[in-house]
Design an enzyme around this catalytic site. Structure first.
Site, PDB file in Angstrom:
ATOM      1  N   ASP A 101     -27.229 -21.770  -7.255  1.00 40.05           N
ATOM      2  CA  ASP A 101     -27.520 -20.342  -7.410  1.00 40.05           C
ATOM      3  C   ASP A 101     -28.574 -20.106  -8.495  1.00 40.05           C
ATOM      4  OD1 ASP A 101     -25.666 -19.676  -5.490  1.00 40.05           O
ATOM      5  OD2 ASP A 101     -24.332 -18.558  -6.812  1.00 40.05           O
ATOM      6  N   ASP A 102     -29.139 -18.899  -8.488  1.00 43.59           N
ATOM      7  CA  ASP A 102     -30.068 -18.414  -9.526  1.00 43.59           C
ATOM      8  C   ASP A 102     -31.410 -19.140  -9.529  1.00 43.59           C
ATOM      9  OD1 ASP A 102     -27.878 -16.848 -10.201  1.00 43.59           O
ATOM     10  OD2 ASP A 102     -27.354 -18.008 -11.988  1.00 43.59           O
ATOM     11  N   HIS A 138     -25.568 -12.007  -6.179  1.00 42.46           N
ATOM     12  CA  HIS A 138     -25.507 -12.403  -7.587  1.00 42.46           C
ATOM     13  C   HIS A 138     -24.298 -11.708  -8.216  1.00 42.46           C
ATOM     14  CE1 HIS A 138     -27.026 -13.777 -11.398  1.00 42.46           C
ATOM     15  NE2 HIS A 138     -27.373 -12.576 -11.851  1.00 42.46           N
TER      16      HIS A 138
END
Length: 308
Positions: free
Chosen positions: A11-12, A132
């Site tokens: 993620d991110d 998110h």
């Protein structure tokens, strides 16, 4: 032996150059098989180039809670922004939502703008899209999110219901409260996503193994226990013969080299989470040869959403 298809999602992606590099290093080491892009991240364009260069499967990490919107008309006057002109934050977003302060048409506008920017950066639509800080499973947001996915023909998402979460006594009480809230929201989201024809892997793991709680043994135990539980379930209309089919799992991870301020973030600089030593700890754990050996010995094949 049950065949397991494991999507390890970093993620991110796009948060900062150091997080990007860490995720790419994990991918090249065979430790991450998929990434989720923050299109409002300060290094999103760089991340998209890296994904192209190394042929990294990439989806969209829709962000409504950290930094700045990408939709031009929402950047100055919008219910999604706090008095400083940024998104409300992980908990602030939830508070604003519970008070009825968020305009769902603006949520939809921003989600569509993020899909469009993803397409612009990568040259294709995202094969999967998640949220998110798990904003996509929140009340009201889940409905708008599902509409956007259906509109763009995005087939896959993430539903963060983690088997055995309640038994994880190493998770701090305050974090567990947040996780149980995410779980409840996710359980209430299943019907909405299903009605829009959206799919997700059979099993989700990632809350119990995050940051300092990640180790080779916590990952292996979580996978093993979840597979046993899943394959022992009675057949159902959605999973007619679980024993004879491939089990699909998504493991959510947040590896990287920690952000160094002021570089990074989604408009307001890098947060504590991204600057933490725990990002490097995740990277170092995921690339350990004994984890790769475990996958091989248990017939676990790493893949991406495109391979489901």
């Amino acid at each position: 032996m049950v065949q397991v298809k494991l999507i390890v999602t970093g993620d991110d992606f796009g948060y900062c150059p150091r997080r990007n590099q860490g995720i790419v290093d994990c991918f090249l080491a065979g430790a991450v098989s998929n990434v989720s892009l923050l299109v409002n991240g300060s290094a999103a364009a760089d991340a998209a180039k890296l994904a192209r260069r190394y042929n990294i499967p990439i989806g969209l990490h829709a962000n409504l809670s950290e930094g700045s919107p990408v939709c031009e008309v929402l950047k100055t006057n919008s219910s999604l922004l706090n008095e400083d002109g940024f998104f409300h934050g992980k908990m602030g977003f939830r508070t604003a939502l519970s008070k009825g302060l968020l305009n769902m048409s603006e949520v939809k506008q921003e989600l569509k703008a993020q899909v469009e920017l993803f397409h612009e950066l990568t040259g294709h639509l995202p094969p999967h899209m998640d949220g998110h800080q798990h904003v996509h499973v929140l009340p009201e947001v889940r409905n708008v999110f599902a509409e956007v996915l259906e509109e763009y023909g995005i087939k896959y998402t993430r539903v963060p219901i983690e088997p055995g979460l309640h038994k994880c006594d190493w998770i701090t009480p305050s974090l567990m409260d947040f996780y149980l809230g995410v779980e409840e929201d996710s359980l209430n989201t299943v019907e909405v996503f299903t009605s829009h024809g959206i799919r997700w892997p059979d099993i989700y793991i990632g809350l119990s193994t995050m940051g300092k709680n990640m180790s080779v043994s916590t990952i292996c135990s979580a996978i093993n226990a979840a597979v046993v539980e899943f394959t022992s379930k009675a057949p159902s209309p959605t999973h007619p013969t679980p024993r004879s089919r491939t089990v699909t799992i998504e493991l959510m991870v947040h590896p990287g080299y920690p952000s160094i301020p002021p570089i990074g973030g989604c408009g307001e600089g890098p947060d504590d989470f991204s600057q933490s030593w725990e990002r490097l700890h995740e990277l170092q754990t995921l690339i350990k040869p004994e984890l790769q050996s475990h996958y091989k010995s248990r017939n676990i094949q790493l893949c991406s959403f495109k391979d489901l």
